[in-house]
Enzyme design. Structure first.
Site, PDB file in Angstrom:
ATOM      1  N   LYS A  67       0.223  -0.874  -0.166  1.00  0.00           N
ATOM      2  CA  LYS A  67       0.081  -0.292  -0.363  1.00  0.00           C
ATOM      3  C   LYS A  67       0.681   1.421  -0.162  1.00  0.00           C
ATOM      4  O   LYS A  67       2.148   1.165   0.966  1.00  0.00           O
ATOM      5  CB  LYS A  67      -1.311   0.083   1.216  1.00  0.00           C
ATOM      6  N   VAL A  82      10.538  -4.714   3.326  1.00  0.00           N
ATOM      7  CA  VAL A  82      11.013  -4.642   5.076  1.00  0.00           C
ATOM      8  C   VAL A  82      10.605  -3.477   5.373  1.00  0.00           C
ATOM      9  O   VAL A  82      11.547  -2.824   5.207  1.00  0.00           O
ATOM     10  CB  VAL A  82      12.237  -5.856   5.134  1.00  0.00           C
ATOM     11  N   ASP A  94      -2.268  -1.426  10.161  1.00  0.00           N
ATOM     12  CA  ASP A  94      -2.604  -1.526   8.449  1.00  0.00           C
ATOM     13  C   ASP A  94      -3.122  -3.016   7.939  1.00  0.00           C
ATOM     14  O   ASP A  94      -3.211  -3.443   6.841  1.00  0.00           O
ATOM     15  CB  ASP A  94      -1.159  -0.940   8.157  1.00  0.00           C
TER      16      ASP A  94
END
Ligand code: C5P
Length: 298
Positions: free
Chosen positions: A10, A97, A138
């Site tokens: 996202k 990451v 999230d």
């Protein structure tokens, strides 16, 4: 037998952050857009208990213990249905990451959906979303994808209309940033100031609904950006390089340090990506567009 789920990254086109709450979290008005960079999560029955493995360029930085959101998702679903979480979870990682693109959340949502299919638990959507919200702010968005407004700590979602595809370039940084550390820096920078209630911008929601990249570029906003830049000042060079290369705008993605550049079309995205690669201001560069669907069983 195994089940594979594909889950998108996202970008936050608006991240409005309120003052710290008594529980340490911050109320948000968080406009999420799912973009076509994906992790794939495969679950396979395992007789030696819950095990997580990961492959991909950043795999060495992914924790393989019970702190991994994919492991926690499998445990949470198993606990609700009175099962033992005997699965091997394998993550093929393409989302950066600790990059502010919800890579860990994607793996949580992916493992949850994959285990639900593997075990035949067929949990109702509302229950899956509840488990996602327990795993992290999230994670519900990683499950639903598309475009959505997240309120509360970001976990309460309202689907948003997006009237077109937006073309993005993402510049990955040489190191990660810790989300709690960025929120702490936000609090430090906000000390002594009045923080308004976070609200979604009407103009930004209209730009999204119209699919108007220029209007969206004029309204994107990330309240965590000053905190991310304070902890990682070199990101300013990446932002300048992307803007100079012709991006409509550039911003830090979520808590960073990935920077996101909105471009007018796919061709322009390729040009901006090439210039960013040549700029020496980032580790790697990817092009992706959105909105795309959320977690999907393959
Ligand atoms: O919800 P999640 O586990 O992803 O949050 C990680 C950290 O980010 C929290 O521990 C908190 O420090 C910060 N955070 C916050 N306000 C939010 C979401 C996250 O302060 N709305």
């Amino acid at each position: 037998m195994s089940v594979t789920v594909r889950v998108p990254a996202k970008v936050n086109v608006q991240l409005a952050v309120g003052a710290a709450r008594p529980d340490g979290f911050h109320d948000l008005a968080n406009v999420f857009l799912a973009v076509g960079l994906y992790d794939e999560v495969t679950v396979t029955p395992s007789s030696d208990g819950l095990r997580v493995t990961c492959e991909g360029p950043d795999a060495a930085q992914v924790p393989l213990d019970r702190t991994n959101l994919a492991a926690r998702a499998a445990e949470a679903l198993a606990a609700r249905y009175g099962r033992t979480p005997g699965v091997h979870v394998h993550i093929v990682k393409d989302i950066p990451v600790a990059g502010g693109m919800a890579g860990g959340s994607a793996d949580g949502a992916g493992a949850l959906l994959a285990c639900d299919a593997l075990w035949g638990t067929n949990a109702p959507r509302g229950e899956l979303l509840e488990i996602c919200a327990e795993l992290g702010s999230d994670v519900p968005f990683s499950l639903v994808g598309g475009a959505a407004l997240g309120t509360g700590r970001g976990e309460r979602l309202t689907a948003l209309e997006a009237g077109g595809t937006f073309h993005w370039v993402f510049a990955m940084a040489g190191r990660g940033l810790s989300t709690p550390a960025v929120f702490r820096e936000f609090d430090r920078l906000a000390e002594g100031r009045d923080i308004p209630e976070p609200v979604a911008s009407r103009d930004l929601l209209d730009a999204l609904a119209k699919g108007d990249a220029d209007a969206l570029a004029a309204t994107v906003r990330n309240d965590l950006q000053p905190a991310a830049l304070s902890l990682f000042p070199e990101l300013a060079d990446t932002l300048s390089a992307g803007r100079a290369a012709g991006a409509l705008t550039g911003l830090v993605s979520g808590s960073g340090p990935t920077t996101a550049f909105l471009t007018r079309d796919a061709g322009s995205a390729e040009k901006v990506a090439e210039a960013l690669r040549a700029s020496g201001t980032c580790r790697s560069v990817r092009v992706a567009s959105g909105p795309v669907a959320g977690a999907t069983v393959l």
